[in-house]
Design an enzyme around this catalytic site. Structure first.
Site, PDB file in Angstrom:
ATOM      1  N   ASP A 126       0.863  -1.183   0.000  1.00 29.29           N
ATOM      2  CA  ASP A 126       0.000   0.000   0.000  1.00 29.29           C
ATOM      3  C   ASP A 126       0.905   1.241   0.000  1.00 29.29           C
ATOM      4  OD1 ASP A 126      -3.116   0.655   0.557  1.00 29.29           O
ATOM      5  OD2 ASP A 126      -1.909   2.047   1.735  1.00 29.29           O
ATOM      6  N   TRP A 127       0.642   2.230   0.857  1.00 31.56           N
ATOM      7  CA  TRP A 127       1.490   3.424   0.920  1.00 31.56           C
ATOM      8  C   TRP A 127       2.926   3.083   1.303  1.00 31.56           C
ATOM      9  CZ3 TRP A 127       2.004   8.421  -0.251  1.00 31.56           C
ATOM     10  CH2 TRP A 127       0.872   9.109  -0.721  1.00 31.56           C
ATOM     11  N   TRP A 167     -12.887   5.477  -2.726  1.00 30.23           N
ATOM     12  CA  TRP A 167     -12.152   5.392  -1.472  1.00 30.23           C
ATOM     13  C   TRP A 167     -11.626   6.778  -1.070  1.00 30.23           C
ATOM     14  CZ3 TRP A 167     -10.828   4.259   3.074  1.00 30.23           C
ATOM     15  CH2 TRP A 167      -9.528   4.367   3.571  1.00 30.23           C
ATOM     16  N   ASP A 253      -7.033  -9.213  -3.885  1.00 31.00           N
ATOM     17  CA  ASP A 253      -7.088  -7.770  -3.659  1.00 31.00           C
ATOM     18  C   ASP A 253      -7.662  -7.084  -4.890  1.00 31.00           C
ATOM     19  OD1 ASP A 253      -6.808  -5.165  -2.902  1.00 31.00           O
ATOM     20  OD2 ASP A 253      -4.618  -5.127  -3.011  1.00 31.00           O
ATOM     21  N   HIS A 280      -6.359  -7.281   0.520  1.00 32.20           N
ATOM     22  CA  HIS A 280      -5.432  -6.161   0.431  1.00 32.20           C
ATOM     23  C   HIS A 280      -4.407  -6.203   1.555  1.00 32.20           C
ATOM     24  CE1 HIS A 280      -3.967  -2.272  -0.795  1.00 32.20           C
ATOM     25  NE2 HIS A 280      -4.190  -1.765   0.407  1.00 32.20           N
TER      26      HIS A 280
END
Length: 302
Positions: A126-127, A167, A253, A280
């Protein structure tokens, strides 16, 4: 810059979280003389080369609790920081305080100037993948290899999928931002209530959530986004990174499905793996598999 710091008592008695906190200070990057405190976990043999675990939105290093334990058992040193605005790290109180460039700079100061990490194995999700990839592009000599999981590095040159735009809107506007419930939405199995509470522990009230709410909007979705040029430079730099890279995306995901292909094309020494039965947040769904992927990759490429 007004800084909030989550009280220590918020982090007591968290499930499966025995790790002692460590801290390093970084500049606020706003021209002021203050300092921000970055929290990190540092476990395993201190002289071993580090495995760097970078978390994403809206989690913190707690996401890696089982991965940390598994890698330490395999003999690895593990460093797992909390991004500014998350976990036990300090939290700038205004959304405008958070920019993509600042988050990259904060982690660069913490990991390279503060901890002087070298020969790093990156695991970014993710980030954590987006920031980690920018660090790799800007300081490639610090990294020995990278594992990329359920992440991306958008430039804004292609249209963002509608589910991601939804999102962004949700994070910005929902009356209640429940990090634990969001994590459960991103897993393939139920998340225990006590574990959900641990994901909410860094945010004792909504004033602490500026980073968590604004991070989705910092992902470039248009070509003229403030971060777009830095992203494009990173993609060009990947072509010169000849050390091993592994994509280990999960099969469940919907957000990043298929997102490993651009990385496999960009990195000269990229190879592919997969994490079955995970959503995810594959660290929640398949921690043992994540440990095996990282440990085996390090052993095979050392």
């Amino acid at each position: 810059m007004r800084i909030l710091r989550t009280p220590d008592h918020c982090f007591t008695s968290l499930p499966d979280w025995p790790y002692r906190p460590h801290y390093v200070d970084v500049p606020p990057m706003d021209g002021s003389s203050g300092r921000l405190r970055v929290h990190y976990v540092d476990e395993g043999p201190p002289r071993a080369t580090p495995v760097l675990l970078l978390h994403g939105e809206p989690t913190w290093s707690y996401l890696y609790r089982h991965v940390i334990a598994g890698l330490v058992e395999r003999g690895h040193r593990v460093v797992a920081p909390d991004l500014i605005g998350f976990g036990r790290s300090d939290k700038p109180a205004e959304q405008a305080d958070h920019t993509f460039a600042r988050h990259v700079a904060w982690m660069s100061h913490a990991l390279f100037e503060g901890l002087n990490l070298r020969q790093v194995t990156l695991f970014g999700q993710d980030w954590g993948g987006m920031i980690g990839l920018r660090l790799l592009a800007e300081a490639p000599d610090r990294f020995s290899r990278a594992v990329l999981a359920n992440t991306g590095l958008p430039t804004g040159d292609t249209a963002a999928p509608e589910h991601f735009l939804s999102w962004q809107r949700f994070a910005a506007t929902t009356p209640v931002f429940d990090a634990g419930a969001i994590v459960e939405l991103g897993t393939r199995r139920p998340v225990d209530r006590a574990v959900q509470a641990a994901y909410n522990a860094p945010f004792p009230d909504p004033t602490y959530q500026a980073g968590a709410r604004v991070m989705p909007s910092l992902v470039p979705t248009t070509p003229d986004d403030p971060a777009a040029d830095d992203q494009r430079r990173a993609w060009r730099a990947f072509k010169e990174f000849e050390r091993p890279v592994l994509t280990a995306f999960s099969d469940g995901d919907p957000i990043t499905r298929g997102g490993d292909e651009p990385f496999r094309k960009a990195f000269p020494a990229a190879r592919r793996s997969a994490v079955a039965g995970a959503g995810h947040f594959l660290q929640e769904d398949a921690a043992d598999r994540v440990v095996e992927v990282i440990a085996s990759f390090v052993e095979e490429t050392s």
